[in-house]
Design a protein around this motif. Structure first.
Motif, short mmCIF file in Angstrom:
data_model
loop_
_atom_site.label_atom_id
_atom_site.label_comp_id
_atom_site.label_asym_id
_atom_site.label_seq_id
_atom_site.Cartn_x
_atom_site.Cartn_y
_atom_site.Cartn_z
N ARG A 204 1.50 -0.94 0.09
CA ARG A 204 0.04 0.15 -0.24
C ARG A 204 0.97 1.13 0.25
O ARG A 204 1.82 1.99 0.61
CB ARG A 204 -1.25 -0.15 1.42
CG ARG A 204 -2.07 -1.28 1.56
CD ARG A 204 -2.73 -1.59 2.57
NE ARG A 204 -3.78 -0.50 1.88
CZ ARG A 204 -4.86 -0.75 2.50
NH1 ARG A 204 -5.17 -0.25 4.29
NH2 ARG A 204 -6.14 0.57 2.72
N TYR A 205 0.25 2.29 -1.40
CA TYR A 205 1.50 3.46 -0.63
C TYR A 205 0.86 4.28 0.66
O TYR A 205 -0.50 4.17 0.53
CB TYR A 205 0.32 4.54 -1.83
CG TYR A 205 1.15 5.60 -1.96
CD1 TYR A 205 2.46 5.94 -3.06
CD2 TYR A 205 0.19 6.96 -2.12
CE1 TYR A 205 2.78 7.29 -2.33
CE2 TYR A 205 1.12 8.31 -2.01
CZ TYR A 205 2.55 7.62 -2.48
OH TYR A 205 2.78 9.50 -2.63
N SER A 206 2.02 5.10 0.82
CA SER A 206 1.82 5.71 2.35
C SER A 206 2.59 7.50 2.27
O SER A 206 3.39 7.51 1.78
CB SER A 206 2.16 5.62 3.26
OG SER A 206 3.74 4.68 2.94
N VAL A 207 1.48 8.26 3.07
CA VAL A 207 2.65 9.48 2.87
C VAL A 207 2.17 9.83 3.49
O VAL A 207 1.34 10.59 4.34
CB VAL A 207 2.18 10.69 1.53
CG1 VAL A 207 -0.03 10.69 1.70
CG2 VAL A 207 2.66 11.67 1.26
N ASP A 208 3.13 11.16 4.87
CA ASP A 208 3.40 11.80 5.49
C ASP A 208 3.06 13.25 5.87
O ASP A 208 3.40 13.60 5.02
CB ASP A 208 4.70 11.38 6.31
CG ASP A 208 5.23 10.46 6.76
OD1 ASP A 208 4.21 9.25 6.88
OD2 ASP A 208 6.33 9.84 6.37
N ILE A 209 2.15 13.16 6.90
CA ILE A 209 1.65 15.16 6.38
C ILE A 209 2.09 15.56 8.53
O ILE A 209 1.63 14.85 9.38
CB ILE A 209 0.16 15.02 6.21
CG1 ILE A 209 0.15 14.40 5.62
CG2 ILE A 209 0.11 16.77 6.54
CD1 ILE A 209 -1.49 14.50 4.39
N ASN A 210 2.42 16.44 8.36
CA ASN A 210 3.38 17.18 9.38
C ASN A 210 2.45 17.97 9.71
O ASN A 210 2.23 18.68 9.24
CB ASN A 210 4.68 18.02 9.47
CG ASN A 210 5.51 16.11 9.11
OD1 ASN A 210 5.32 14.90 9.94
ND2 ASN A 210 6.67 16.57 8.36
N SER A 211 2.74 18.42 11.09
CA SER A 211 1.72 19.55 11.47
C SER A 211 0.14 19.71 11.12
O SER A 211 0.05 20.59 10.45
CB SER A 211 1.94 21.36 11.23
OG SER A 211 3.55 21.03 12.18
N TYR A 212 -0.40 18.56 11.25
CA TYR A 212 -2.29 18.54 10.86
C TYR A 212 -3.09 18.99 11.54
O TYR A 212 -2.68 18.62 13.03
CB TYR A 212 -2.64 17.06 10.48
CG TYR A 212 -4.00 17.38 9.68
CD1 TYR A 212 -3.45 17.51 7.82
CD2 TYR A 212 -5.03 17.44 9.99
CE1 TYR A 212 -4.52 17.35 7.34
CE2 TYR A 212 -6.65 17.44 9.13
CZ TYR A 212 -6.24 17.80 7.33
OH TYR A 212 -7.18 17.17 7.19
N ASP B 57 -4.32 3.00 -1.86
CA ASP B 57 -4.49 3.28 -3.04
C ASP B 57 -3.71 4.71 -3.24
O ASP B 57 -4.14 5.59 -2.67
CB ASP B 57 -5.87 2.99 -3.44
CG ASP B 57 -5.94 2.35 -3.46
OD1 ASP B 57 -5.56 1.30 -3.35
OD2 ASP B 57 -7.09 1.40 -4.10
N LYS B 58 -2.74 5.19 -4.37
CA LYS B 58 -1.51 5.83 -4.42
C LYS B 58 -2.91 7.17 -4.87
O LYS B 58 -2.61 8.43 -4.49
CB LYS B 58 -0.64 5.75 -5.24
CG LYS B 58 0.12 7.52 -5.50
CD LYS B 58 0.71 6.97 -6.92
CE LYS B 58 2.47 8.07 -6.70
NZ LYS B 58 1.35 8.90 -7.01
N SER B 59 -4.05 6.84 -5.39
CA SER B 59 -4.79 8.20 -6.17
C SER B 59 -5.74 8.67 -5.12
O SER B 59 -6.00 9.95 -5.17
CB SER B 59 -5.47 7.59 -7.40
OG SER B 59 -6.21 6.29 -6.94
N GLN B 60 -6.30 7.80 -4.31
CA GLN B 60 -6.60 8.40 -2.64
C GLN B 60 -6.28 8.74 -2.01
O GLN B 60 -6.84 9.83 -1.24
CB GLN B 60 -7.98 6.58 -2.37
CG GLN B 60 -8.86 6.11 -3.53
CD GLN B 60 -9.46 5.45 -3.19
OE1 GLN B 60 -9.64 5.71 -1.60
NE2 GLN B 60 -9.97 4.72 -3.61
N VAL B 61 -4.70 8.38 -1.93
CA VAL B 61 -3.85 9.18 -0.76
C VAL B 61 -4.00 10.18 -1.34
O VAL B 61 -3.86 10.84 -0.48
CB VAL B 61 -2.46 8.21 -0.52
CG1 VAL B 61 -1.63 9.09 0.11
CG2 VAL B 61 -3.18 7.02 -0.27
N ASP B 62 -3.29 10.61 -2.21
CA ASP B 62 -2.91 11.56 -2.87
C ASP B 62 -4.64 12.97 -2.72
O ASP B 62 -4.55 14.36 -2.57
CB ASP B 62 -2.35 11.85 -4.50
CG ASP B 62 -1.35 10.97 -4.66
OD1 ASP B 62 -0.30 10.92 -3.51
OD2 ASP B 62 -0.60 10.80 -6.02
#
Length: 468
Positions: free
Chosen positions: A104-112, A139-144
């Motif tokens: 699965r694709y993942s992405v970090d978001i700081n200071s949300y 999924d990458k598309s939904q994460v983005d």
């Protein structure tokens, strides 16, 4: 109190976060493995069909020795182990690449931003961070899309918690079945305290006074309200020592109708984090420039050159303009400067610093140029100058022992210009009887000084008799 459907759905999502995802990946892996073996089975069937064709059978009959080789191959234990190892490696590769394909694709978001739900009118919460770090997984598309729109909430639901300290799990709003969120930190420790409200007197306080000219005088500020409401935790409200409306005087043009922010302070002058209603007050300050012009008077000290006396002292300027409070300016009728004849230069001139009087904000000058003019010393005698008895208690009477002592001659020495302007009325000869009781005394004679003139009375002492 029942939780909303949204929060119930969020709880189910949290529970599914680890177990459901692992289960889903395992099921997909098994399915991929089954497909792998189905491909192997299909491959072996095709080989069998190929081997059982008439042409292959004819070949077998022609080469019966191959049948012996085939039987030997099946009975060879080492070869069978090698075949099993090849199959196992194929299975492992299938599983490895199955995970890779399904990773699965993942992405970090700081200071949300962290949203909190509680009764803000009745309680206050300590320990709530403003932001948290999150990781979106799916999924990458939904994460983005989720990262770009940021249309989901990370929140702390504190509405059912009583006052006190609590460990709270952070939650998130639903993002879809194919997205998960990891929150850092996932739990926080908060302290919930009930709010209390009091009325507190407010005072005005000027800041940046050093940025305005001293000639300006500011009136006492007039505030729209005398009291404000202070709201906060009881422990913090108890620390409030003063409440001030801060007036910035750096721009005098704004002071007629100024919006002053209001702050609460403890006894050490530290700002306190409390709610103040209203948090701004209208303040009115009058700006004036009261002034008064007074003469400058020279007091000469030191001796003139031998045979000469001070004829005049010319001051430039001869008067000064004082700025300050009106009632303070009323105390001043003149300002004196000391002119030391020993400090004169070759032109008999001197620059003297003018000291600013107490309670005076500003003067239009702080130095005076002094020019001293000398004349040859002349002598003048004033006869029968009256002697004044001063400061005797009202319960006593005084008389001179000898009647002639009530009048005396006075010798004046100075420039003729000054001597010609002095009469008997200008010379003050007195005897100070403060503290004297009934009796006979010999009392010293005092003479009030006249600038530029040496005064010598004919007697230095007078005999007096004091009676009840």
């Amino acid at each position: 109190m029942k939780k909303s459907k949204r929060f119930e759905t969020n709880e189910r999502n949290e529970t599914k976060d680890s177990g459901e995802v692992a289960k889903q990946i395992a099921v997909e892996t098994i399915k991929d493995t089954e497909k792998f073996f189905q491909k192997i089975s299909s491959f072996l069937k095709n080989i069998w069909k190929f081997l059982t064709t008439p042409s292959m059978l004819l070949g077998v009959f022609k080469f019966q020795k191959l049948d012996h080789v085939y039987e030997s191959f099946l009975r060879n234990e080492r070869l069978m182990k090698i075949l099993a190892l090849i199959v196992a490696i194929g299975f492992a590769l299938n599983v490895r690449y199955s995970f890779t394909m399904k990773e699965r694709y993942s992405v970090d978001i700081n200071s949300y931003p962290l949203v909190s739900y509680y009764d803000k009118e009745r309680t206050v919460v300590e320990g709530l961070p403003d932001t948290v770090d999150i990781t979106l997984v799916g999924d990458k598309s939904q994460v983005d899309i989720a990262k770009t729109k940021a249309n989901f909430e990370i929140f702390a639901d504190l509405r059912d918690l009583p006052p006190g300290t609590h460990k709270v799990n952070l939650e998130y709003s639903k993002l879809g079945s194919k997205l998960d969120v990891k929150i850092d930190p996932s739990t926080i420790v908060v302290t919930i305290m009930p709010l209390t409200e009091i009325d507190k007197q407010v005072q005005a306080d000027f800041v940046n006074l050093d940025q305005i000219d001293d000639m300006y005088v500011l009136s006492e500020p007039q505030l729209a309200l005398d009291t404000v409401k202070i709201k906060g935790p009881q422990t913090t409200v108890d620390q409030v020592a003063s409440v001030k409306a801060i007036i910035d005087v750096s721009d005098l043009s704004k002071l007629s109708d100024y919006e002053a922010p209001v702050f609460a302070y403890d006894k050490l002058g530290n700002k306190l984090d409390v709610e103040i209603k209203p948090d701004k007050l209208t303040a009115s300050v009058q700006v004036t420039t009261p002034s008064k012009v007074v003469p400058i008077e020279a007091v000469v000290t030191g001796n003139a050159p031998d045979g000469y006396s001070v004829e005049s002292v010319v001051l430039t300027p001869s008067e000064v303009k004082l700025y300050g409070e009106t009632n303070a300016l009323e105390d001043y009728e003149k300002l004196q400067i000391q002119v030391d004849l020993y400090q004169l230069d070759d032109n008999n001139e001197l620059i003297v610093k003018l000291e600013k009087p107490e309670n005076v904000h500003k003067m239009d000058t702080d130095t005076v140029k002094v020019k001293v003019i000398f004349e040859q010393t002349q002598t003048k005698v004033l006869e029968n100058v009256a002697v004044d008895f001063k400061n005797l208690d009202d319960s006593y009477r005084v008389k001179v022992k000898d009647l002639v002592d009530s009048m005396m001659n006075v010798t004046l020495k100075g420039s003729m210009t000054i001597l010609d302007s002095i009469s008997n009325d200008d010379v003050k000869v007195s005897i100070d009887l403060f503290g004297y009781k009934a009796g006979e005394y010999e009392v010293p004679v005092a003479v009030e000084a006249i600038t530029g003139v040496i005064i010598q009375p004919s007697q230095s002492k007078v005999n007096v008799i004091i009676t009840k």
